[in-house]
Design an enzyme around this catalytic site. Structure first.
Site, PDB file in Angstrom:
ATOM      1  N   ARG A 111       1.771  -8.577   1.372  1.00 14.58           N
ATOM      2  CA  ARG A 111       0.707  -8.030   0.527  1.00 14.58           C
ATOM      3  C   ARG A 111      -0.670  -8.506   1.007  1.00 14.58           C
ATOM      4  O   ARG A 111      -1.702  -7.967   0.614  1.00 14.58           O
ATOM      5  CB  ARG A 111       0.932  -8.436  -0.936  1.00 14.58           C
ATOM      6  CG  ARG A 111       0.246  -7.503  -1.925  1.00 14.58           C
ATOM      7  CD  ARG A 111       0.448  -7.922  -3.375  1.00 14.58           C
ATOM      8  NE  ARG A 111      -0.276  -9.126  -3.702  1.00 14.58           N
ATOM      9  CZ  ARG A 111       0.263 -10.256  -4.157  1.00 14.58           C
ATOM     10  NH1 ARG A 111       1.564 -10.340  -4.344  1.00 14.58           N
ATOM     11  NH2 ARG A 111      -0.482 -11.298  -4.420  1.00 14.58           N
ATOM     12  N   TYR A 152     -15.626  14.923  -3.607  1.00 13.85           N
ATOM     13  CA  TYR A 152     -14.221  15.275  -3.848  1.00 13.85           C
ATOM     14  C   TYR A 152     -13.920  15.069  -5.338  1.00 13.85           C
ATOM     15  O   TYR A 152     -14.276  14.029  -5.908  1.00 13.85           O
ATOM     16  CB  TYR A 152     -13.338  14.387  -2.973  1.00 13.85           C
ATOM     17  CG  TYR A 152     -11.862  14.507  -3.224  1.00 13.85           C
ATOM     18  CD1 TYR A 152     -11.226  15.737  -3.176  1.00 13.85           C
ATOM     19  CD2 TYR A 152     -11.088  13.389  -3.500  1.00 13.85           C
ATOM     20  CE1 TYR A 152      -9.870  15.843  -3.403  1.00 13.85           C
ATOM     21  CE2 TYR A 152      -9.729  13.481  -3.721  1.00 13.85           C
ATOM     22  CZ  TYR A 152      -9.126  14.717  -3.675  1.00 13.85           C
ATOM     23  OH  TYR A 152      -7.781  14.816  -3.896  1.00 13.85           O
ATOM     24  N   ASP A 188     -18.157   8.487   2.367  1.00 12.84           N
ATOM     25  CA  ASP A 188     -16.801   8.983   2.586  1.00 12.84           C
ATOM     26  C   ASP A 188     -16.859   9.839   3.858  1.00 12.84           C
ATOM     27  O   ASP A 188     -17.391  10.945   3.858  1.00 12.84           O
ATOM     28  CB  ASP A 188     -16.344   9.804   1.364  1.00 12.84           C
ATOM     29  CG  ASP A 188     -14.913  10.322   1.517  1.00 12.84           C
ATOM     30  OD1 ASP A 188     -14.443  10.449   2.653  1.00 12.84           O
ATOM     31  OD2 ASP A 188     -14.293  10.622   0.486  1.00 12.84           O
ATOM     32  N   LYS A 211      -5.943  12.556   6.123  1.00 10.98           N
ATOM     33  CA  LYS A 211      -6.470  13.800   6.683  1.00 10.98           C
ATOM     34  C   LYS A 211      -6.506  13.730   8.218  1.00 10.98           C
ATOM     35  O   LYS A 211      -5.486  13.559   8.823  1.00 10.98           O
ATOM     36  CB  LYS A 211      -7.849  14.090   6.099  1.00 10.98           C
ATOM     37  CG  LYS A 211      -7.944  13.855   4.591  1.00 10.98           C
ATOM     38  CD  LYS A 211      -7.067  14.811   3.807  1.00 10.98           C
ATOM     39  CE  LYS A 211      -7.294  14.658   2.331  1.00 10.98           C
ATOM     40  NZ  LYS A 211      -6.143  14.699   1.496  1.00 10.98           N
TER      41      LYS A 211
END
Ligand code: PLP
Length: 405
Positions: free
Chosen positions: A68, A122, A195, A220
């Site tokens: 983690r 978005y 972004d 993406k």
């Protein structure tokens, strides 16, 4: 592996019973020289080291203790991304949304603090702020960030802690002036989060002009093959400590298999993305020539509001790989179009090798009310095409036949 190392490893296990050996055999072997050419997938959730070394690693020295916190395959990807974005530190998250959340959380916002967001961000990024941050007393305003004078007035009134925007908006494909916005935001004491999903480091590297944090949905273009979900955040050491501390607490780190897939995707990003941009440009010209659509949006078309300044924004000549079409009609007409597609895949993403069609009113901007969508310029006949690497003629033919359906 040489014979001596093989013998050493097998003698290690021989004193135990078969049931014990089944559990431990083959693990934690002495390493033989030779680095794998491709960074392997490291599927281990813990790491062993002498206690003195473990103590140092847990105290902040480089190394691995628990999955983690760090993972070698994830580190290979973040190392690559930090370099590509010309940043100093990167972290990888389980999704693009987790990366965006992390960037906002690193702003350490409290009640009364403000955020300035691009109006056509978005949809889920807007929802994240609305549903997770606003209830904590954080004030968020959205604005058309193409209007720099209005942005300055807003910055001066709102004094936000941070500003978040995408350089190519979605689905209208408006282009923002990243360097000018960054300079303005800093003048009024706001941090800048960009972004960079739609632009990729091939079109923009916002850290080079002073942006504070760059985020990606690596789902993406970076991954690019429709298989992995992931997010990347690249920044300076100044923010890294907070981000890493929060990631360790929340457990938002990307899984090693996804990291490996996305890292592999990077190797062909230049080839894929340039081909996608070239296809998009030719497709936009082709589709705009005729009366199949009420409008065709693409930054390089003369009808696009930023087309005159395109070479300033993107000197390489590419203008992204998304084309947005407006059909004459609403939901029914769009559904007919989507059902008639034979090659283009009607699915809710961008950046894959194959061409994709998305209906913003149903998917990316579903949570916005029809009135909010209208204010953003998103119509009920709008379809976003994320152009793939197929032969241009096949993509164009499929879209044209579906539009005539
Ligand atoms: N940012 C942009 C521009 C996006 O298009 C998306 C997803 O579509 C995201 C962020 C969120 O990424 P993810 O789906 O990997 O969480």
């Amino acid at each position: 592996m040489d014979v001596a190392t093989i013998m050493q490893n097998s003698h290690r296990d021989s004193r135990w019973q078969l049931s014990t050996r089944l559990v431990h055999a083959g693990e934690r072997l002495a390493a033989a020289p030779g680095l794998p050419t491709v960074h392997p997938i490291s599927m281990s959730n813990t790491y062993v080291a002498p206690p003195e070394v473990m103590d140092e690693i847990l105290g902040g020295a480089p190394g691995y203790t628990y999955g983690r916190h760090h993972n070698p395959t994830v580190d290979a990807l973040t190392h690559a991304m930090a370099g590509l974005e010309e940043g100093e530190a990167a972290l990888a998250y389980a999704s693009g949304m987790a990366a965006i959340h992390a960037a906002l959380a690193a702003m350490e916002l409290g009640p009364g603090d403000a955020l300035l967001l691009s109006r056509d961000l978005y949809g889920a990024s807007l929802n994240l702020v609305d549903q997770l941050l606003c209830p904590l007393g954080i004030q968020a305003e959205t604005a058309d960030l193409t209007d720099l004078a209005a942005v300055e007035a807003l910055l001066s009134r709102l004094r936000p802690r941070a500003m978040l925007f995408e350089l190519i908006s979605n689905p209208l494909l408006r282009i923002l002036d990243g360097p000018a916005l960054t300079e303005l935001a800093h003048r009024y004491g706001a941090r800048v989060i960009v972004d960079n999903t739609f632009t990729t480091p091939l079109l923009a590297r916002p850290l080079t002009y002073g942006a504070d944090l760059v985020v990606h949905s690596a789902t993406k273009y970076l991954g690019g093959h429709g298989d992995a979900i992931g997010g990347i955040l690249v920044t300076r050491p100044e923010f890294y400590e907070t981000l890493y501390r929060q990631q360790k607490l929340l457990g938002t780190i990307l899984g090693p298999f996804e990291a490996w897939l996305i890292h592999r995707g990077l190797k062909t990003l230049d080839l894929r993305f340039r081909r996608q941009c070239q296809n998009a440009q030719k497709l936009a010209v082709r589709l705009a020539d005729g009366d199949h659509f009420l409008a065709v949006h693409y930054p390089a078309l003369p009808s696009h509001p930023e087309s005159g300044r395109l070479s300033t924004f993107f000197p390489g000549g590419e203008a992204g790989a998304v084309v947005t079409l407006e059909l004459d009609g609403g939901k029914e007409r769009v559904f007919r179009f989507l059902k008639a597609l034979q090659l283009v895949v009607p699915a809710t993403t961008v950046g894959d090798v194959y061409t994709l069609a998305l209906y913003p009113a149903m998917a990316s901007h579903r949570s916005q009310s029809p009135a909010e969508r209208r204010a953003m310029g998103i119509t009920d006949g709008m379809v976003r095409i994320a152009v793939g690497i197929e032969a241009l003629e096949d993509i164009a033919q499929d879209i044209l036949q579906a539009a005539s359906a």
